[in-house]
Design a protein around this motif. Structure first.
Motif, PDB file in Angstrom:
ATOM      1  N   PHE A   1       1.020  -1.001   0.072  1.00 54.09           N
ATOM      2  CA  PHE A   1       0.053  -0.118  -0.081  1.00 54.09           C
ATOM      3  C   PHE A   1       0.914   1.147  -0.015  1.00 54.09           C
ATOM      4  CE2 PHE A   1      -3.350  -3.062   1.496  1.00 54.09           C
ATOM      5  CZ  PHE A   1      -4.144  -2.698   0.864  1.00 54.09           C
TER       6      PHE A   1
ATOM      7  N   ARG B   1       1.691   4.498  -2.643  1.00 57.42           N
ATOM      8  CA  ARG B   1       1.373   4.894  -3.923  1.00 57.42           C
ATOM      9  C   ARG B   1       2.727   5.383  -4.731  1.00 57.42           C
ATOM     10  NH1 ARG B   1      -1.389  10.497  -1.446  1.00 57.42           N
ATOM     11  NH2 ARG B   1       0.485  11.240  -0.093  1.00 57.42           N
TER      12      ARG B   1
ATOM     13  N   HIS C   1       5.855  -3.871  -9.844  1.00 58.74           N
ATOM     14  CA  HIS C   1       4.831  -4.780  -9.641  1.00 58.74           C
ATOM     15  C   HIS C   1       5.189  -6.083  -9.840  1.00 58.74           C
ATOM     16  CE1 HIS C   1       2.676  -1.132  -8.283  1.00 58.74           C
ATOM     17  NE2 HIS C   1       2.571  -0.907  -9.476  1.00 58.74           N
TER      18      HIS C   1
ATOM     19  N   ARG D   1       0.834  -8.007 -10.802  1.00 62.95           N
ATOM     20  CA  ARG D   1       0.481  -6.780 -11.486  1.00 62.95           C
ATOM     21  C   ARG D   1      -0.872  -6.272 -11.023  1.00 62.95           C
ATOM     22  NH1 ARG D   1       3.066  -3.305 -14.373  1.00 62.95           N
ATOM     23  NH2 ARG D   1       4.760  -4.725 -14.826  1.00 62.95           N
ATOM     24  N   TRP D   2      -1.801  -7.388 -11.298  1.00 65.57           N
ATOM     25  CA  TRP D   2      -3.172  -7.008 -11.161  1.00 65.57           C
ATOM     26  C   TRP D   2      -3.531  -6.671  -9.753  1.00 65.57           C
ATOM     27  CZ3 TRP D   2      -6.254 -10.030  -8.016  1.00 65.57           C
ATOM     28  CH2 TRP D   2      -5.593 -11.470  -7.558  1.00 65.57           C
ATOM     29  N   LEU D   3      -2.914  -7.420  -8.863  1.00 69.21           N
ATOM     30  CA  LEU D   3      -3.258  -7.208  -7.348  1.00 69.21           C
ATOM     31  C   LEU D   3      -2.564  -5.961  -7.008  1.00 69.21           C
ATOM     32  CD1 LEU D   3      -4.272  -7.924  -4.426  1.00 69.21           C
ATOM     33  CD2 LEU D   3      -2.270  -9.492  -4.246  1.00 69.21           C
ATOM     34  N   GLU D   4      -1.086  -5.687  -7.170  1.00 67.50           N
ATOM     35  CA  GLU D   4      -0.392  -4.847  -6.387  1.00 67.50           C
ATOM     36  C   GLU D   4      -0.825  -3.546  -7.099  1.00 67.50           C
ATOM     37  OE1 GLU D   4       3.771  -5.763  -6.638  1.00 67.50           O
ATOM     38  OE2 GLU D   4       3.332  -7.893  -6.277  1.00 67.50           O
ATOM     39  N   GLN D   5      -1.199  -3.218  -8.545  1.00 70.07           N
ATOM     40  CA  GLN D   5      -1.675  -2.046  -8.924  1.00 70.07           C
ATOM     41  C   GLN D   5      -2.742  -1.518  -8.438  1.00 70.07           C
ATOM     42  OE1 GLN D   5      -2.159  -2.659 -13.165  1.00 70.07           O
ATOM     43  NE2 GLN D   5      -0.035  -1.713 -13.588  1.00 70.07           N
ATOM     44  N   ARG D   6      -3.657  -2.338  -7.719  1.00 70.56           N
ATOM     45  CA  ARG D   6      -4.876  -1.838  -7.008  1.00 70.56           C
ATOM     46  C   ARG D   6      -4.308  -1.473  -5.660  1.00 70.56           C
ATOM     47  NH1 ARG D   6      -6.750  -5.452 -10.885  1.00 70.56           N
ATOM     48  NH2 ARG D   6      -8.875  -5.032 -11.596  1.00 70.56           N
ATOM     49  N   MET D   7      -3.549  -2.303  -5.128  1.00 68.30           N
ATOM     50  CA  MET D   7      -3.125  -1.866  -3.653  1.00 68.30           C
ATOM     51  C   MET D   7      -2.303  -0.609  -3.630  1.00 68.30           C
ATOM     52  SD  MET D   7      -1.781  -5.552  -2.173  1.00 68.30           S
ATOM     53  CE  MET D   7      -1.557  -5.244  -0.721  1.00 68.30           C
TER      54      MET D   7
ATOM     55  N   LYS E   1      -3.036   1.855  -6.056  1.00 64.05           N
ATOM     56  CA  LYS E   1      -3.861   2.945  -6.005  1.00 64.05           C
ATOM     57  C   LYS E   1      -4.730   3.222  -4.744  1.00 64.05           C
ATOM     58  CE  LYS E   1      -8.250   3.301  -8.572  1.00 64.05           C
ATOM     59  NZ  LYS E   1      -9.077   2.722  -9.805  1.00 64.05           N
ATOM     60  N   TYR E   2      -5.196   2.062  -3.879  1.00 61.27           N
ATOM     61  CA  TYR E   2      -5.884   2.307  -2.842  1.00 61.27           C
ATOM     62  C   TYR E   2      -5.022   3.080  -1.747  1.00 61.27           C
ATOM     63  CZ  TYR E   2      -9.567  -0.283  -4.959  1.00 61.27           C
ATOM     64  OH  TYR E   2     -10.462  -0.792  -5.792  1.00 61.27           O
TER      65      TYR E   2
END
Length: 335
Positions: free
Chosen positions: A144, A146, A151, A154-160, A162-163
């Protein structure tokens, strides 16, 4: 590469000799002596397998520290890790849990190892909750972020990443996980578990705050000690949290505190050697996903520690799981 492990090899030789001497005076037989030496060796391997991710995380923090603070951690820090966590920490648990004096705890460990091991086992619930919460915060704080732009998954770490703009998202995740596991417990264990988890969470936040204040005060004095006192404090608490699982789990192999201290102390020296090698050879920069694997292993270890409050999970599985995640990240880095 072997030059990095010269002190570890020396401590291994001394530890094996000390284990043999301890085995002989306690059993008086060659078979008993070999048995003690074997247990010390197994404990050392267990400590290395459980703490390899610790070496990577240490190296990740040390590479940002000034050389003098690197040296202080790798000398004084390892003394605190070996003697503090592997000897003083188990004694302190018994002192608090049994409400006895430190010397009485030493006598209990030497004369009544079964009673000593029982007290350590009974204290496992709050230790697992505390260590699980602290380590989960360590792992989640890496993802987490920014500013994180490399990554692996990628699909998980990019979202993390972002949040990460949501304030306190890591704290919320840890609290939700702790609440979930607390619902699997009954009676007074629920309060003990959740209180210890809260203390683990608060300890992480306090170390971050105190570390930031110490480092900023040093910078204002003109020392520019980036990653100095604060990073040293952070690494010591981190090492302590990693040690919880190994110290408690070691009592499944031996109830003798001194045998456990020898085995885990040998393993800790190899972790120190690996840390130095990773920093000086720039391995983390060369293998770009190695850190990711280590922090995934930390999150997995935190979940295992939480789960151990409900069901026993062998330390071998924990060690192999962390090694597998780091191995996958290493393979991805090579590709």
């Amino acid at each position: 590469m072997l030059s990095y492990f010269k002190w570890a090899f020396l401590v291994t030789a001394l530890g094996i000799l000390l284990g043999a001497w301890l085995g002989w005076i306690t059993t008086g037989t060659a078979a008993g002596t070999l048995g003690i030496v074997f247990i010390c060796s197994v404990l050392a391997v267990l400590e290395i397998s459980l703490s390899f991710d610790n070496a990577i995380v240490n190296a990740n923090k040390l590479k940002h520290m000034r050389p003098e603070w690197q040296h202080r951690f790798l000398t004084w820090g390892i003394l605190i890790a070996v003697f503090g966590m592997r000897i003083v920490f188990p004694l302190l648990i018994v002192v608090i849990a049994a409400n006895i004096g430190p010397w009485q705890a030493v006598v209990l460990a030497a004369a009544q190892p079964e009673a000593y091991a029982r007290i350590m086992h009974d204290a496992h619930l709050p230790i697992a909750a505390f260590g699980g919460a602290f380590l989960m915060m360590v792992g989640l704080s890496f993802f987490f972020d920014r500013e994180k732009d490399v990554h692996w998954v990628r699909w998980l770490e990019q979202r993390m990443a972002k949040y990460a703009t949501i304030r306190g998202v890591e704290v919320a995740v840890v609290l939700l996980v702790a609440m979930g596991f607390s619902r699997l417990l009954e009676g007074p264990e629920v309060q003990v578990f959740f209180s210890a988890a809260i203390w683990g969470l608060l300890t992480f936040l306090l170390v971050e705050v105190v570390g930031g204040l110490l480092d900023s005060s040093q910078q204002s004095l003109g020392t520019a000690a980036k990653g100095g006192v604060g990073a040293f404090l952070y690494l010591e608490v981190l090492d302590a949290s990693f040690s919880f699982d190994g110290v408690i789990g070691a009592f499944a192999l031996s109830q003798n505190l001194f045998v456990i201290a020898i085995g885990l102390g040998i393993g800790a020296m190899y972790v120190r050697s690996m840390t130095i090698m990773l920093v000086e050879k720039g391995t983390l920069a060369e293998y770009r996903y190695l850190e990711h694997g280590a922090f995934y292993a930390i999150i997995a270890l935190s979940v295992v520690m939480f789960a151990q409050s409900v069901v026993h999970i062998p330390e071998v599985i924990t060690g192999l799981g962390g090694a597998a995640l780091i191995g996958l990240s290493f393979w991805s880095s090579l590709r």
